[in-house]
Design an enzyme around this catalytic site. Structure first.
Site, PDB file in Angstrom:
ATOM      1  N   GLU A 139       5.833   5.296   2.001  1.00 25.63           N
ATOM      2  CA  GLU A 139       5.218   4.642   3.159  1.00 25.63           C
ATOM      3  C   GLU A 139       4.094   5.493   3.733  1.00 25.63           C
ATOM      4  O   GLU A 139       3.018   4.976   4.052  1.00 25.63           O
ATOM      5  CB  GLU A 139       6.262   4.399   4.269  1.00 25.63           C
ATOM      6  CG  GLU A 139       7.433   3.540   3.853  1.00 25.63           C
ATOM      7  CD  GLU A 139       8.638   4.334   3.388  1.00 25.63           C
ATOM      8  OE1 GLU A 139       9.762   3.903   3.677  1.00 25.63           O
ATOM      9  OE2 GLU A 139       8.457   5.386   2.720  1.00 25.63           O
ATOM     10  N   CYS A 181       9.320   7.644   8.572  1.00 22.53           N
ATOM     11  CA  CYS A 181       8.480   6.535   8.129  1.00 22.53           C
ATOM     12  C   CYS A 181       8.491   5.380   9.128  1.00 22.53           C
ATOM     13  O   CYS A 181       7.459   4.751   9.363  1.00 22.53           O
ATOM     14  CB  CYS A 181       8.906   6.075   6.744  1.00 22.53           C
ATOM     15  SG  CYS A 181       8.587   7.342   5.477  1.00 22.53           S
TER      16      CYS A 181
END
Length: 151
Positions: free
Chosen positions: A57, A88
């Protein structure tokens, strides 16, 4: 969201996860999409980059920021093969991602529907729309197979 679009973007994230596994990384892949167009892709690179923050991510969000020339990824969607961890999930919020689509839940390390449930925290200033369970079986099997081979 059409089934074709869903399959296209999640399939691309799954492909990125396969590339990560081939490199010996935990198989997680991510794709940033804006207006139906792929802006950036990412896969886990923690080992390759010697960087504990190089999750799929984060890699994809960094590239999308460069491509779009902004740290705010407003009107962008993130497709990822595993429920984001606390780091994330925070990055998704700070980037102002519009929608988060993820495949497999992560009961041990996830922070969206498991663990700290970051988006339910009063300190979270931006909450994306969240859609989970897309291609869950495929993503889960890939992760289980990866870890099974390492035991």
């Amino acid at each position: 969201m059409t089934d074709t679009a869903y399959r296209t973007f999640m399939d691309l994230a799954l492909t990125e996860a396969r590339f990560a596994a081939a490199d010996g990384e935990v198989p997680v892949g991510a794709v940033v999409v804006k207006d139906g167009i792929v802006v950036a892709t990412g896969r886990n690179r923690t080992l390759a980059d010697h960087d504990p923050t190089a999750h799929a991510e984060i890699v994809a969000l960094r590239e999308a920021g460069r491509v779009l020339g902004s740290e705010r990824l407003v009107d962008c969607d993130l497709w990822v093969t595993l429920e984001p961890c606390p780091m994330c999930a925070g990055a998704v919020s700070f980037a102002r991602i519009r929608r988060l689509y993820y495949a497999a839940q992560d009961p041990k390390g996830g922070a969206v529907e498991n663990g700290v449930r970051f988006y339910s925290s009063p300190s979270c200033h931006h909450v994306p729309e969240v859609y989970s369970g897309l291609a869950e079986r495929e993503a889960s099997e890939m992760l289980k197979g990866f870890f099974r081979e390492r035991r």
